[in-house]
Structures are given as C-alpha cells and as structure tokens.
Design a protein around this motif. Structure first.
Motif, PDB file in Angstrom:
ATOM      1  N   ALA A 148       0.824  -1.212   0.000  1.00 31.90           N
ATOM      2  CA  ALA A 148       0.000   0.000   0.000  1.00 31.90           C
ATOM      3  C   ALA A 148       0.857   1.261   0.000  1.00 31.90           C
ATOM      4  CB  ALA A 148      -0.937  -0.003   1.207  1.00 31.90           C
ATOM      5  N   HIS A 151       2.008   2.957  -3.288  1.00 33.43           N
ATOM      6  CA  HIS A 151       1.039   3.464  -4.245  1.00 33.43           C
ATOM      7  C   HIS A 151       0.320   4.689  -3.694  1.00 33.43           C
ATOM      8  CE1 HIS A 151       1.658  -0.689  -5.587  1.00 33.43           C
ATOM      9  NE2 HIS A 151       1.291  -0.272  -6.775  1.00 33.43           N
ATOM     10  N   ASN A 152      -0.199   5.474  -4.622  1.00 32.31           N
ATOM     11  CA  ASN A 152      -1.050   6.609  -4.286  1.00 32.31           C
ATOM     12  C   ASN A 152      -2.423   6.379  -4.918  1.00 32.31           C
ATOM     13  OD1 ASN A 152       0.979   8.162  -2.894  1.00 32.31           O
ATOM     14  ND2 ASN A 152       1.899   8.581  -4.891  1.00 32.31           N
ATOM     15  N   CYS A 157      -9.406   1.845  -6.200  1.00 34.39           N
ATOM     16  CA  CYS A 157      -8.669   1.594  -7.445  1.00 34.39           C
ATOM     17  C   CYS A 157      -7.506   0.639  -7.195  1.00 34.39           C
ATOM     18  CB  CYS A 157      -8.154   2.901  -8.033  1.00 34.39           C
ATOM     19  SG  CYS A 157      -9.442   4.076  -8.482  1.00 34.39           S
ATOM     20  N   TRP A 158      -6.803   0.858  -6.101  1.00 27.03           N
ATOM     21  CA  TRP A 158      -5.664   0.000  -5.771  1.00 27.03           C
ATOM     22  C   TRP A 158      -6.115  -1.432  -5.532  1.00 27.03           C
ATOM     23  CZ3 TRP A 158      -4.092  -1.954  -0.696  1.00 27.03           C
ATOM     24  CH2 TRP A 158      -2.842  -2.582  -0.724  1.00 27.03           C
ATOM     25  N   ASN A 161      -6.906  -3.205  -8.753  1.00 29.03           N
ATOM     26  CA  ASN A 161      -5.767  -3.414  -9.645  1.00 29.03           C
ATOM     27  C   ASN A 161      -5.187  -4.804  -9.397  1.00 29.03           C
ATOM     28  OD1 ASN A 161      -3.367  -3.416 -11.058  1.00 29.03           O
ATOM     29  ND2 ASN A 161      -2.654  -1.458 -10.277  1.00 29.03           N
ATOM     30  N   SER A 164      -1.765  -5.421  -8.017  1.00 30.76           N
ATOM     31  CA  SER A 164      -1.496  -5.131  -6.608  1.00 30.76           C
ATOM     32  C   SER A 164      -1.874  -6.321  -5.738  1.00 30.76           C
ATOM     33  CB  SER A 164      -2.275  -3.879  -6.177  1.00 30.76           C
ATOM     34  OG  SER A 164      -1.907  -2.761  -6.963  1.00 30.76           O
ATOM     35  N   LEU A 188      -5.435   6.404  -0.569  1.00 26.44           N
ATOM     36  CA  LEU A 188      -4.583   5.403   0.065  1.00 26.44           C
ATOM     37  C   LEU A 188      -3.551   6.041   0.988  1.00 26.44           C
ATOM     38  CD1 LEU A 188      -4.152   2.320   0.089  1.00 26.44           C
ATOM     39  CD2 LEU A 188      -2.594   2.610  -1.840  1.00 26.44           C
ATOM     40  N   CYS A 248     -12.918   5.055 -10.067  1.00 27.66           N
ATOM     41  CA  CYS A 248     -12.022   4.170 -10.829  1.00 27.66           C
ATOM     42  C   CYS A 248     -12.656   3.743 -12.151  1.00 27.66           C
ATOM     43  CB  CYS A 248     -11.656   2.934 -10.022  1.00 27.66           C
ATOM     44  SG  CYS A 248     -11.234   3.274  -8.315  1.00 27.66           S
TER      45      CYS A 248
END
Length: 261
Positions: A148, A151-152, A157-158, A161, A164, A188, A248
C-alpha cells in the motif's frame, strides 16, 4: 465479472466433478476463447488424461493434468461451470465428458473468458502481471502495508488493480469499503496504520464470508451492502440511503453516513 469468491466456488465444483476422472471426450464450442492454442491442439491435451489437482490465483483457476501441464481458466464477465445431462447448456464454450459419467460445461455466453495450457502456473501468473492473491497466507499485514505504501490514489482503485492484490473487483471492493467505513474515493496515502489494519481485516472478512454464503448476495449477512447494492436502497447499518458515484471508472455504491469523506 466473477471475482475471487465466485472462482473459489467454481474451483470446488470442479474438484467435486472432475478430479481424478479420465476425460473421455472434450469439445470446444468457440475458438474465440482459446488464448494461444487451436481447438484441436487444446483438446489433444485433455482427451484420455485426468486432472490431478487445482489451484486458484485471484480470478484465475489452474487445473493440473496427469502429464503436469495445467489448464488455465479465466471466466470473463459471466463464466461459470455447470454439470449437465444430455445436451450442454446454452452458452457452453467447453464441455467435458468424464469416466464417472459426469458432464461438465464451461458456460460463457459472452465469450469474454479465456482458456490456455501452461507448464508452469507461477510463470503464467508472472506473465500476466498478477499480484499476490488476496487470501494468500503470505499476504501478511506487514506485506499488505508495504504494498500500500508504494502506491497513491484511491483505495478502491488499488484494490481493484490485479497487479497489486489479485482477486477483487468492483462488487467486493464496494463491500470492503462499506465494512471498513471508507468512502469510495478514500485516498490510500491518507490511511494511517489503524486504517490499513481495518482495511486488511475487512478484505479477509468480506471474502471469506462471501465464500461461506455461496457468493449469493441474498444470503449475505443483514449488515452487508451487497443485498441492497443499488441507488436509493436503505442502508443496512443506518437510516441513510445508498448513493452511487463514479470511482475508478466504475459505478460504486456507498452510504454517505456510514462512509463519510
């Protein structure tokens, strides 16, 4: 699209129906779903062999044949397994006849999933750029936190993905965010240690609950968003109303009262 809980249930259906039984016949109903092989080549890998074991990674299912090749299943938007007698169900793209008199169909009406053969699932997973599976025991909180922190952007969205953390899509990230009390646009880099711990815990709670409840929204606990995941529905945890926004690039559902910005 089938997400991790759905694919885990597909895996269990496949295990009950197909493992350790010789494939007496197989048929591809559309070449479109084959990623690399011709239908003739693909079928030649199956006929006369049997499946030894399966493993799931994110939204992918791998089934090992007795020659140590693995069949790769990706279910696209609407794919699923169905057992059948007589004619295969409408929308069948792969049908298997087994020596236990079981008939198993991979049903994908929209033909958006994929089939392939690989000698090595790990290389296949790496080639697809997939991250660690959301339920992998190696995904400790420390590793989750480290991922985590690299990432930004929005948490949702993270989580969606697949590079991830593999396995979650739009539906279950909505539920994770709801259970964690975080809005769909939660950033995040704004989460502290406790926020990340809550998120990590809720991923496991939501996914494991969904598997136990057969990935059926109507069987989910009364405190869950899924049975009421539509705009204007009453929030299952307060007197608020479910709203929808774009997050997202997808439509996200949330309760502004329970998930304040």
């Amino acid at each position: 699209m089938p997400e991790l809980p759905d694919v885990e249930l597909f895996k269990r259906h496949f295990d009950r129906s197909a493992l350790r039984h010789r494939i007496t016949n197989a048929a591809i109903h559309s070449d479109r779903i084959l990623e690399h092989l011709s239908s003739r080549n693909f079928i030649s890998h199956l006929r006369g062999h049997h499946f030894e074991k399966t493993r799931r990674h994110g939204k992918y299912l791998f089934a090992e044949l007795d020659d140590h090749n693995w069949v790769v299943f990706h279910f696209g938007m609407t794919g699923r397994f169905e057992s059948f007698d007589g004619e295969p169900p409408r929308g069948t793209q792969l049908s298997l006849d087994l020596d236990n008199r079981e008939h198993l169909a991979l049903v994908m009406p929209r033909k958006l999933g994929r089939l392939d053969i690989t000698p090595d699932p790990e290389n296949y997973i790496a080639g697809k750029g997939l991250g660690i599976d959301a339920l992998d025991r190696k995904l400790t909180f420390a590793r989750f936190r480290d991922l985590a922190r690299k990432h930004n952007g929005a948490v949702k969205c993270w989580l969606m993905n697949q590079a991830s953390v593999a396995g979650l899509g739009n539906i279950y990230t909505d539920e994770v965010m709801f259970q964690a009390g975080m809005p769909p646009d939660q950033k995040l880099d704004e989460l502290d240690e406790n926020g990340l711990k809550r998120l990590y815990s809720k991923i496991h709670e939501v996914v494991e609950t969904a598997i136990k409840r057969k990935a059926n929204p109507e069987q989910m606990p009364g405190s869950y968003l899924l049975p009421r995941r539509k705009e204007g529905a009453e929030c299952p945890q307060c007197d608020g109303t479910i709203k929808k926004i774009k997050a997202c690039g997808r439509t996200a559902y949330y309760c502004p009262h329970c998930q304040p910005s």
